[in-house]
Design an enzyme around this catalytic site. Structure first.
Site, PDB file in Angstrom:
ATOM      1  N   TRP A 184      25.131  37.004  -6.678  1.00  0.00           N
ATOM      2  CA  TRP A 184      24.279  36.035  -5.957  1.00  0.00           C
ATOM      3  C   TRP A 184      23.693  36.835  -4.807  1.00  0.00           C
ATOM      4  CZ3 TRP A 184      24.299  33.568  -1.058  1.00  0.00           C
ATOM      5  CH2 TRP A 184      23.583  32.379  -0.981  1.00  0.00           C
TER       6      TRP A 184
ATOM      7  N   LYS B 217      23.292  15.084  -1.513  1.00  0.00           N
ATOM      8  CA  LYS B 217      23.411  15.163  -2.980  1.00  0.00           C
ATOM      9  C   LYS B 217      22.027  15.209  -3.619  1.00  0.00           C
ATOM     10  CE  LYS B 217      26.573  16.186  -3.338  1.00  0.00           C
ATOM     11  NZ  LYS B 217      27.668  16.412  -2.494  1.00  0.00           N
TER      12      LYS B 217
ATOM     13  N   ASN C 229      32.461  41.393  -4.039  1.00  0.00           N
ATOM     14  CA  ASN C 229      32.040  40.119  -3.433  1.00  0.00           C
ATOM     15  C   ASN C 229      32.155  40.282  -1.936  1.00  0.00           C
ATOM     16  OD1 ASN C 229      31.854  39.047  -5.942  1.00  0.00           O
ATOM     17  ND2 ASN C 229      33.484  37.534  -5.694  1.00  0.00           N
ATOM     18  N   GLY C 230      31.225  39.706  -1.190  1.00  0.00           N
ATOM     19  CA  GLY C 230      31.278  39.803   0.272  1.00  0.00           C
ATOM     20  C   GLY C 230      30.102  40.600   0.792  1.00  0.00           C
TER      21      GLY C 230
ATOM     22  N   CYS D 228      28.954  35.269  -5.591  1.00  0.00           N
ATOM     23  CA  CYS D 228      29.292  36.251  -6.632  1.00  0.00           C
ATOM     24  C   CYS D 228      30.651  35.946  -7.257  1.00  0.00           C
ATOM     25  CB  CYS D 228      29.363  37.639  -6.012  1.00  0.00           C
ATOM     26  SG  CYS D 228      27.928  38.073  -5.058  1.00  0.00           S
TER      27      CYS D 228
ATOM     28  N   GLU E 103      25.634  12.109   3.236  1.00  0.00           N
ATOM     29  CA  GLU E 103      26.124  12.718   1.997  1.00  0.00           C
ATOM     30  C   GLU E 103      25.216  12.348   0.816  1.00  0.00           C
ATOM     31  OE1 GLU E 103      27.976  14.987   1.161  1.00  0.00           O
ATOM     32  OE2 GLU E 103      28.557  14.609  -0.898  1.00  0.00           O
TER      33      GLU E 103
ATOM     34  N   GLU F 193      20.231  18.614  -2.971  1.00  0.00           N
ATOM     35  CA  GLU F 193      20.840  19.744  -3.684  1.00  0.00           C
ATOM     36  C   GLU F 193      20.430  19.832  -5.144  1.00  0.00           C
ATOM     37  OE1 GLU F 193      25.234  20.742  -2.359  1.00  0.00           O
ATOM     38  OE2 GLU F 193      24.956  18.636  -2.824  1.00  0.00           O
TER      39      GLU F 193
ATOM     40  N   LYS G 277      28.841  27.596  -5.374  1.00  0.00           N
ATOM     41  CA  LYS G 277      29.942  26.646  -5.242  1.00  0.00           C
ATOM     42  C   LYS G 277      30.828  26.980  -4.063  1.00  0.00           C
ATOM     43  CE  LYS G 277      32.487  23.171  -6.388  1.00  0.00           C
ATOM     44  NZ  LYS G 277      31.946  21.883  -5.896  1.00  0.00           N
TER      45      LYS G 277
ATOM     46  N   ARG H  51      29.744  29.023  -9.930  1.00  0.00           N
ATOM     47  CA  ARG H  51      29.644  29.437  -8.526  1.00  0.00           C
ATOM     48  C   ARG H  51      28.191  29.750  -8.137  1.00  0.00           C
ATOM     49  NH1 ARG H  51      34.903  32.005  -6.880  1.00  0.00           N
ATOM     50  NH2 ARG H  51      33.749  33.413  -5.553  1.00  0.00           N
TER      51      ARG H  51
ATOM     52  N   HIS I  76      13.473   5.511  16.003  1.00  0.00           N
ATOM     53  CA  HIS I  76      13.204   6.525  17.031  1.00  0.00           C
ATOM     54  C   HIS I  76      12.516   7.764  16.464  1.00  0.00           C
ATOM     55  CE1 HIS I  76      15.429   4.188  19.962  1.00  0.00           C
ATOM     56  NE2 HIS I  76      16.308   3.972  19.009  1.00  0.00           N
TER      57      HIS I  76
END
Ligand code: F6R
Length: 611
Positions: free
Chosen positions: A74, A487, A100-101, A2, A483, A490, A606, A27, A506
């Site tokens: 969000w 990427k 927010n939170g 948010c 990484e 996402e 974000k 965000r 394995h």
């Protein structure tokens, strides 16, 4: 996550709030809303599911407001729809709040309020908080500020909030615990936001609210007060030096693409001024260096991409400075039985400096008496304030949700830190240190990676329809593989996994068939021969092979790989950075080819400021 923007001043607040919400779009969010107090001291609230542009079209321009709060949501509690969007109002419709939170004890509070005949309109925890404030205000003989304080003292969880009350048309109250809020101050104008991006174009004078602090803005003045008691606290006004350019895409279609290209400058920027007379200078650590250099054990804690940088940091520190390093996800570290004490160093890595799990890990480490070091990109962020000392990555504001330039700058900081430790502990020779610090040639070579962007584009086109990818590397390049896979996941929504190349046998090898591409990160180093064997294992199962190497004119690789990207030869350490940039470009072009919104991938935020 948010976003919050609020304004009080003499200007019309709609354009300020809307452009602030646009700045916060990076965000991630699913709905947006605005509440203003009009000249008749009434709240005018507009909310929409979807983009800020939809909110903008729904706003009526018939009135001018000088006081308003705005929010991008969000969803956590309750579906992403117009009803659950913020601002939320109390039952009397006098008080409006953006939050927010997460209010963790919302359920018992809601039951209490329901027993007092308060009716709820949304499914959110936020409405519970504003109704509680309203309950104290309307029934408790408390003034506005007292009722906010009374409610906040009864909630558990995290909050960054801004509140309006129509009985106080000149007043705005903001408060935080666990969720960041910044106050921007200009002559007779006040800006509040969840990060500085909506504020920078108006003022450079800001106050980062600390946990359990409130900003009480009244007419043309303001006070910083405690949430716990009715006392005033010092006003720590800081000057920020963010460039507005960081929020401009310039010639690029997406911030992510711009930020990938910016690495030509951000990597040198992270190094500049930190190497002098063939020695590493990390000013932010100097007060604690005698403790740091004699560390017996180091923990690195972080989330996501920053955690991958941590794995690379472990490799550097163990290799150069001979100190054992454990790397833990912050979300695990905070609950694990971590063996930390005053002889332990805990390094927390975070681009945003506001990741809730990383902050909880820092608090745990501080409580156990460990020395905490922050590696962070945002000056004044919670990570930078709550760690004892630290190093900034200095790569400018990262707007694209997928982290790119922050990752490579984190690697650079960890490299410098490992070399400084090695120098102090005499685990590296002067000649070797000199060689490692002669980075300029390597940095110059970054430019040539971008000359291959067209080749990378072609590879992206060829594989964009794949459902799964495997990313494989060894040693330092195993985290690079992780990484690269992150990427791709996402931003392209293609399933991808990173593995140490030899581990592939394995289990994951069962997945290999003609439709499954494997990306090998294969420099010509001591593991080269072994990687060639792994490539052959995949080839013989008809898997497609993409190789990133620094081995020029390599006949074996040319023969084995379906697609080959050759980056300039440098040292082992710079190769990890070069390969990461290639993987960022590969993910970017695959997502672009699939027509996806690269900067705001679905479901992602974000700055993850909730647990
Ligand atoms: C991936 C990404 C996330 C972040 C993670 C930690 O591209 O951006 O995985 O790395 O949420 O964020 P910070 O570094 O801000 O603590």
């Amino acid at each position: 996550m948010c976003g919050i923007v609020a304004y009080k001043g003499h200007k019309n607040c709609h354009p300020i709030l809307l452009s602030g919400l646009k700045r916060l779009e990076y965000r991630g969010y699913d709905s947006a809303g605005i509440a203003c107090i009009n000249s008749n001291d009434k709240l005018v609230v507009t909310k929409r599911k979807g983009k800020v542009s939809e909110l903008k079209s729904a706003l009526s321009n018939s009135e001018i407001y000088n006081l308003g709060i705005a929010h991008t949501r969000w969803a956590t509690h309750g579906k992403p729809n117009q009803l659950n969007a913020h601002p939320h109002l109390d039952q009397s419709k006098k008080i409006a709040l953006v939050h927010n939170g997460i209010i963790e004890n919302y359920d018992p509070i809601k039951k209490f309020l329901l027993s007092k005949k308060i009716k709820f309109k949304s499914e959110t925890d936020t409405e519970v908080l504003v109704q509680l404030i309203g309950y104290f205000y309307n029934n408790g003989k408390m003034n506005f500020e007292q009722s906010v304080r009374a409610a906040l003292q009864r909630v558990d969880g995290a909050f960054g909030i801004v509140i309006l009350n129509t009985d106080y048309p000149d007043m705005m109250i903001a408060a935080r615990k666990g969720s960041p809020l910044v106050l921007g101050i200009k002559e007779n104008e006040f800006f509040i936001a969840s990060d500085i991006s909506p504020i920078v174009k108006y003022t450079k004078d800001i106050i980062y609210l600390k946990d359990s602090e409130m900003a009480v803005i009244n007419k043309k003045s303001f006070k910083i007060k405690s949430v716990d008691k009715d006392i005033s606290l010092p006003k720590n006004i800081e000057k920020i030096d963010f460039k507005i350019d960081d929020y401009d895409k310039g010639k690029y279609k997406y911030f992510m693409h711009k930020e990938i290209h910016e690495q030509i400058n951000t990597i040198p920027n992270t190094i500049n001024g930190r190497i002098k007379n063939e020695s590493v200078l990390l000013q932010g650590l100097s007060d604690y260096w005698n403790i740091i250099e004699s560390a017996e054990k180091i923990y690195i804690t972080a989330c996501g991409t920053s955690w991958h940088a941590g794995l690379i940091g472990k490799n550097f520190i163990e290799r150069f400075a001979n100190i054992p390093v454990h790397v833990e996800y912050a979300s695990e570290f905070r609950y694990n039985h971590a063996l930390i004490d005053s002889k332990t160093i805990v390094i927390a890595i975070s681009q945003s400096g506001e990741t809730a799990d990383t902050l909880a890990a820092i608090r745990k480490a501080n409580n156990h008496g460990a020395l905490t070091i922050g590696i962070c990109n945002i000056a004044g962020s919670s990570v930078s304030r709550e760690t004892k000392c630290g190093v900034y990555t200095r790569c400018g504001h990262e707007v694209g949700v997928a982290s790119t330039k922050a990752f490579t700058s984190q690697i650079v900081v960890l490299y410098l830190l490992a070399l400084k430790l090695a120098e102090s502990r005499k685990t590296i020779s002067k000649e070797s240190l000199k060689r490692h610090l002669d980075y300029k040639k390597s940095v110059n070579k970054i430019k040539s990676i971008f000359k291959q962007e067209n080749d990378i584009k072609k590879i992206a086109k060829k594989y964009k329809k794949a459902n799964d990818f495997l990313y494989l590397g060894r040693g330092l390049n195993f985290p690079v593989a992780l990484e690269g896979a992150l990427k791709l996941k996402e931003i392209s929504y293609i399933h991808a996994e990173g593995y140490p190349a030899a581990e592939m046998k394995h289990g994951p090898i069962a997945l290999i068939d003609k439709d499954m591409p494997s990306v090998f990160i294969a420099p010509k180093d001591k593991t080269y021969e072994k990687i060639i064997s792994n490539i052959q294992e995949i080839k013989s199962r008809k898997g497609k092979i993409i190789v990133i190497t620094d081995s020029k004119n390599d006949k074996v690789l040319k023969e084995l790989a379906n697609d080959l990207i050759v980056v300039p030869k440098t040292n082992h350490y710079a190769f990890a950075i070069f390969a990461s940039i290639v993987l960022q470009l590969l993910a970017y072009h695959i997502a672009l080819d699939k027509n996806l919104n690269v900067d705001q991938p679905r479901n992602l935020a974000k700055s993850v400021s909730v647990e």
